[in-house]
Design an enzyme around this catalytic site. Structure first.
Site, PDB file in Angstrom:
ATOM      1  N   ASP A  70       0.867  -1.175   0.000  1.00  0.00           N
ATOM      2  CA  ASP A  70       0.000   0.000   0.000  1.00  0.00           C
ATOM      3  C   ASP A  70       0.904   1.225   0.000  1.00  0.00           C
ATOM      4  O   ASP A  70       1.694   1.418   0.933  1.00  0.00           O
ATOM      5  CB  ASP A  70      -0.892   0.022   1.246  1.00  0.00           C
ATOM      6  CG  ASP A  70      -2.033  -0.972   1.157  1.00  0.00           C
ATOM      7  OD1 ASP A  70      -2.405  -1.372   0.035  1.00  0.00           O
ATOM      8  OD2 ASP A  70      -2.555  -1.370   2.211  1.00  0.00           O
TER       9      ASP A  70
ATOM     10  N   ASP B 207     -13.406  -3.712  -1.675  1.00  0.00           N
ATOM     11  CA  ASP B 207     -13.258  -3.368  -0.265  1.00  0.00           C
ATOM     12  C   ASP B 207     -14.627  -3.553   0.387  1.00  0.00           C
ATOM     13  O   ASP B 207     -15.599  -2.889  -0.007  1.00  0.00           O
ATOM     14  CB  ASP B 207     -12.775  -1.927  -0.094  1.00  0.00           C
ATOM     15  CG  ASP B 207     -11.356  -1.737  -0.596  1.00  0.00           C
ATOM     16  OD1 ASP B 207     -10.606  -2.735  -0.633  1.00  0.00           O
ATOM     17  OD2 ASP B 207     -10.998  -0.604  -0.962  1.00  0.00           O
TER      18      ASP B 207
END
Length: 259
Positions: A11, A130
């Protein structure tokens, strides 16, 4: 029987690898180019690179960082964050990625999945999901809702419906991230992963919650994921990829070993 894959997630925010818990309180954990090289050399099967603020900030992905990572690794490389158009996909692929991951953009414009699959092949198009656990309702019958903009915007879209719809549109793979489990190191969301894996025919990467090798064993066997994404357990040096793979191999899970 295909080998199960171990996928390492980077990330990236402001050009640095970060790690948070449930999409919050991210801390700097290192340089993504150096980390990708180490994980490749340790035996990772794939690297996933997410520019985690690109969509929320309405900007394009950091192509220069993507290029530098791609130069260091020789395994499949998936890139997501801020990809909104076919041209964005093309730039990422030309920068060295094998796959593009669409998440927020796919929810806002589902045709991008279909267009990407036609232009570059389904194998290049990954749907990033997500997902947050919510109350079961007529609108969200599975009890899992799609959230976009890096965990900031609830959509009212049922996760199971969206996974099946994306497969129909041409997505070649799903990266399924549980916001509830993300960064907790308490284990994957097995019920969510199993539900999606059993209802689509494309590969599912389980993401969010890995803390010990047993968690990978559970999600790859009990929840039927095709791959397990890891971050914290290797970013903080708790385990090496070799240690994780040896554990899975000894437990009878077929993985690509690097002896």
């Amino acid at each position: 029987m295909l080998s199960k894959r171990i996928v390492v997630c980077l990330d990236v925010k402001n050009g640095r690898t970060t790690k948070g818990i449930k999409f919050k309180n991210n801390v700097d954990v290192g340089d993504p180019v150096e980390m990708a090289k180490v994980y490749y050399e340790e035996g990772a099967d794939e690297i996933v690179f997410y520019d985690i603020t690109a969509s929320a900030e309405y900007r394009n992905i950091m192509i220069d960082v993507v290029e530098r990572v791609a130069q260091q690794i020789f395994i499949p490389f998936s890139v997501g964050g801020g990809i909104r158009t076919l041209d964005d996909m093309r730039q990422v692929l030309l920068a060295g990625a094998e796959k593009v991951s669409v998440n927020t953009a796919a929810v806002l414009n589902p045709k991008i999945i279909e267009e990407g699959a036609k232009a570059f092949g389904s194998q290049c198009v990954v749907l990033g999901m997500d997902v947050k656990r919510v109350e079961v309702s007529d609108k969200i019958p599975s009890g899992y809702e799609i959230v976009i903009h890096g965990g900031r915007t609830y959509t009212g879209i049922d996760a199971l419906w969206w996974a099946k719809e994306a497969e129909n549109l041409g997505a070649g793979e799903i990266c399924l991230n549980s916001i509830d489990a993300d960064g907790t190191r308490e284990g994957y969301e097995l019920s969510l992963t199993k539900m999606i894996s059993e209802n689509v025919s494309i590969p599912v990467i389980a993401s969010g919650g890995a803390g010990v090798p047993e968690h990978l064993y559970d999600v790859l066997t009990k929840a039927k994921a095709d791959a397990a994404l890891i971050a914290s357990m290797v970013h903080y040096g708790t385990y090496s990829i070799g240690e994780i793979k040896r554990y899975l191999h000894d437990k009878g899970v077929k993985v690509r070993m690097v002896w």
